[in-house]
Design an enzyme around this catalytic site. Structure first.
Site, PDB file in Angstrom:
ATOM      1  N   GLU A  50       6.530  -3.235  -8.096  1.00  0.00           N
ATOM      2  CA  GLU A  50       6.559  -2.279  -7.206  1.00  0.00           C
ATOM      3  C   GLU A  50       7.776  -2.721  -6.346  1.00  0.00           C
ATOM      4  O   GLU A  50       8.145  -3.782  -5.811  1.00  0.00           O
ATOM      5  CB  GLU A  50       5.677  -2.057  -6.224  1.00  0.00           C
ATOM      6  CG  GLU A  50       4.197  -1.690  -6.593  1.00  0.00           C
ATOM      7  CD  GLU A  50       3.230  -1.595  -5.460  1.00  0.00           C
ATOM      8  OE1 GLU A  50       3.803  -0.941  -4.612  1.00  0.00           O
ATOM      9  OE2 GLU A  50       2.118  -1.608  -6.057  1.00  0.00           O
TER      10      GLU A  50
ATOM     11  N   THR B  33       7.141   1.675  -1.838  1.00  0.00           N
ATOM     12  CA  THR B  33       7.399   0.887  -2.911  1.00  0.00           C
ATOM     13  C   THR B  33       7.340   1.780  -4.162  1.00  0.00           C
ATOM     14  O   THR B  33       6.257   2.546  -4.464  1.00  0.00           O
ATOM     15  CB  THR B  33       6.291  -0.061  -3.109  1.00  0.00           C
ATOM     16  OG1 THR B  33       5.060   0.425  -3.047  1.00  0.00           O
ATOM     17  CG2 THR B  33       6.526  -1.158  -2.014  1.00  0.00           C
TER      18      THR B  33
ATOM     19  N   ASN C 139       7.022   2.652  -7.954  1.00  0.00           N
ATOM     20  CA  ASN C 139       6.515   2.323  -9.258  1.00  0.00           C
ATOM     21  C   ASN C 139       7.166   2.788 -10.632  1.00  0.00           C
ATOM     22  O   ASN C 139       7.707   3.924 -10.428  1.00  0.00           O
ATOM     23  CB  ASN C 139       5.355   2.791  -9.431  1.00  0.00           C
ATOM     24  CG  ASN C 139       4.133   1.977  -8.276  1.00  0.00           C
ATOM     25  OD1 ASN C 139       4.420   2.220  -7.110  1.00  0.00           O
ATOM     26  ND2 ASN C 139       3.075   1.173  -8.752  1.00  0.00           N
TER      27      ASN C 139
ATOM     28  N   LYS D  92       4.103   4.193   2.134  1.00  0.00           N
ATOM     29  CA  LYS D  92       5.067   4.790   3.042  1.00  0.00           C
ATOM     30  C   LYS D  92       4.578   4.844   4.214  1.00  0.00           C
ATOM     31  O   LYS D  92       5.367   4.748   5.261  1.00  0.00           O
ATOM     32  CB  LYS D  92       5.272   6.143   2.230  1.00  0.00           C
ATOM     33  CG  LYS D  92       6.506   6.934   2.333  1.00  0.00           C
ATOM     34  CD  LYS D  92       6.587   8.194   1.649  1.00  0.00           C
ATOM     35  CE  LYS D  92       6.574   8.057   0.201  1.00  0.00           C
ATOM     36  NZ  LYS D  92       6.371   9.171  -0.605  1.00  0.00           N
TER      37      LYS D  92
ATOM     38  N   PHE E 226      -3.838 -11.511   2.402  1.00  0.00           N
ATOM     39  CA  PHE E 226      -3.632 -11.533   3.943  1.00  0.00           C
ATOM     40  C   PHE E 226      -4.979 -11.191   4.596  1.00  0.00           C
ATOM     41  O   PHE E 226      -5.476 -10.499   3.979  1.00  0.00           O
ATOM     42  CB  PHE E 226      -2.296 -10.757   4.284  1.00  0.00           C
ATOM     43  CG  PHE E 226      -1.038 -11.267   3.963  1.00  0.00           C
ATOM     44  CD1 PHE E 226      -0.313 -12.305   4.579  1.00  0.00           C
ATOM     45  CD2 PHE E 226      -0.617 -10.595   2.525  1.00  0.00           C
ATOM     46  CE1 PHE E 226       0.837 -12.627   3.986  1.00  0.00           C
ATOM     47  CE2 PHE E 226       0.579 -11.053   2.070  1.00  0.00           C
ATOM     48  CZ  PHE E 226       1.264 -11.937   2.796  1.00  0.00           C
TER      49      PHE E 226
ATOM     50  N   ARG F  72       8.936 -15.661  -2.775  1.00  0.00           N
ATOM     51  CA  ARG F  72       7.444 -16.409  -2.542  1.00  0.00           C
ATOM     52  C   ARG F  72       6.373 -16.162  -3.664  1.00  0.00           C
ATOM     53  O   ARG F  72       6.421 -14.882  -3.981  1.00  0.00           O
ATOM     54  CB  ARG F  72       7.206 -16.172  -1.172  1.00  0.00           C
ATOM     55  CG  ARG F  72       6.621 -14.722  -0.901  1.00  0.00           C
ATOM     56  CD  ARG F  72       5.790 -14.698   0.459  1.00  0.00           C
ATOM     57  NE  ARG F  72       5.792 -13.249   0.731  1.00  0.00           N
ATOM     58  CZ  ARG F  72       4.771 -12.206   0.236  1.00  0.00           C
ATOM     59  NH1 ARG F  72       3.811 -12.828  -0.425  1.00  0.00           N
ATOM     60  NH2 ARG F  72       4.686 -11.199   0.782  1.00  0.00           N
TER      61      ARG F  72
HETATM   62  P1  ADP Z   1       3.618   5.602  -4.274  1.00  0.00           P
HETATM   63  O1  ADP Z   1       2.009   5.193  -4.324  1.00  0.00           O
HETATM   64  O2  ADP Z   1       3.673   6.948  -5.182  1.00  0.00           O
HETATM   65  O3  ADP Z   1       4.198   4.348  -4.830  1.00  0.00           O
HETATM   66  P2  ADP Z   1       4.543   5.010  -1.856  1.00  0.00           P
HETATM   67  O4  ADP Z   1       4.073   5.258  -0.425  1.00  0.00           O
HETATM   68  O5  ADP Z   1       4.671   3.351  -2.278  1.00  0.00           O
HETATM   69  O6  ADP Z   1       3.818   5.458  -2.863  1.00  0.00           O
HETATM   70  O7  ADP Z   1       6.097   5.630  -1.888  1.00  0.00           O
HETATM   71  C1  ADP Z   1       6.868   5.279  -2.826  1.00  0.00           C
HETATM   72  C2  ADP Z   1       7.714   6.540  -3.175  1.00  0.00           C
HETATM   73  O8  ADP Z   1       8.594   6.664  -1.995  1.00  0.00           O
HETATM   74  C3  ADP Z   1       8.797   6.163  -4.357  1.00  0.00           C
HETATM   75  O9  ADP Z   1       8.109   6.452  -5.530  1.00  0.00           O
HETATM   76  C4  ADP Z   1      10.064   7.267  -3.739  1.00  0.00           C
HETATM   77  O10 ADP Z   1      10.057   8.246  -4.472  1.00  0.00           O
HETATM   78  C5  ADP Z   1       9.800   7.175  -2.454  1.00  0.00           C
HETATM   79  N1  ADP Z   1      10.791   6.415  -1.531  1.00  0.00           N
HETATM   80  C6  ADP Z   1      11.614   6.799  -0.500  1.00  0.00           C
HETATM   81  N2  ADP Z   1      12.385   5.833  -0.007  1.00  0.00           N
HETATM   82  C7  ADP Z   1      11.986   4.687  -0.564  1.00  0.00           C
HETATM   83  C8  ADP Z   1      12.557   3.325  -0.660  1.00  0.00           C
HETATM   84  N3  ADP Z   1      13.413   3.051   0.141  1.00  0.00           N
HETATM   85  N4  ADP Z   1      12.322   2.371  -1.700  1.00  0.00           N
HETATM   86  C9  ADP Z   1      11.313   2.766  -2.648  1.00  0.00           C
HETATM   87  N5  ADP Z   1      10.762   4.006  -2.604  1.00  0.00           N
HETATM   88  C10 ADP Z   1      11.259   5.229  -1.720  1.00  0.00           C
HETATM   89 MG    MG Z   2       4.020   2.504  -4.002  1.00  0.00          MG
END
Ligand code: ADP
Ligand code: MG
Length: 147
Positions: free
Chosen positions: A78, A26, A28, A20, A108, A103
């Protein structure tokens, strides 16, 4: 091939890798959803369509990899939904249709390289999903919970 592949499940907390913070959250799935994936789906980046709680259907990119948390014995999956949401949607239903392989998985040398690759993946997804044979899935009854 295993595509198109349709699945759904409740969004759970990930490993907090800071996706985020990179501007690319992403979502999960719980282990059960990932364990049901067809084994012939190789690791890498895919694109398709996604809907939260049977709402609007948006483009998505999905990364399928080996989960370091489980010593790489389990796949992790994810989904980045290509839409800006007002709020997080942990605990909500996420329905997806996986349509095309973009891909293979790769590593990276820097965060900048990773971010550039993800941006290229998103641009490719944006293009591929406009192809008529992929675009039709945006209207699939699967997303209304009717199939
Ligand atoms: P985590 O480690 O919990 O997966 P992330 O930083 O990857 O944390 O954020 C994922 C969370 O952000 C999702 O579970 C969802 O609740 C929220 N979210 C908000 N906008 C999106 C988006 N466009 N795509 C995916 N997840 C999103
Ligand atoms: Mg995530």
């Amino acid at each position: 091939s295993a595509l198109p592949y349709l699945t759904q499940g409740k969004v759970v907390k990930g490993f907090g890798r800071g996706s985020k913070e990179l501007g690319i959250p992403t979502a999960n799935y719980p282990d059960e959803v990932v364990e049901h994936l067809p084994p012939e789906l190789s690791t890498g980046v895919y694109c398709g369509w996604a809907s939260v709680d049977h709402g609007d259907v948006h483009k998505m990119v999905l990364s399928l990899g080996w989960n370091p948390y489980y010593k790489n014995t389990k796949k992790s999956m994810e989904t980045h939904v290509m839409h800006v949401f007002k709020d997080d949607f942990y605990g909500c239903n996420l329905s997806i249709v996986i349509l095309a392989f973009i891909r293979p998985e790769k590593s990276f040398n820097s965060l900048d390289e990773l971010i550039s690759a993800i941006k290229a993946d998103i641009a490719e997804a944006d293009r591929v999903l406009e192809l008529p044979e992929n675009k039709v899935f945006q209207q699939d009854n699967f997303f209304n919970g009717e199939s």
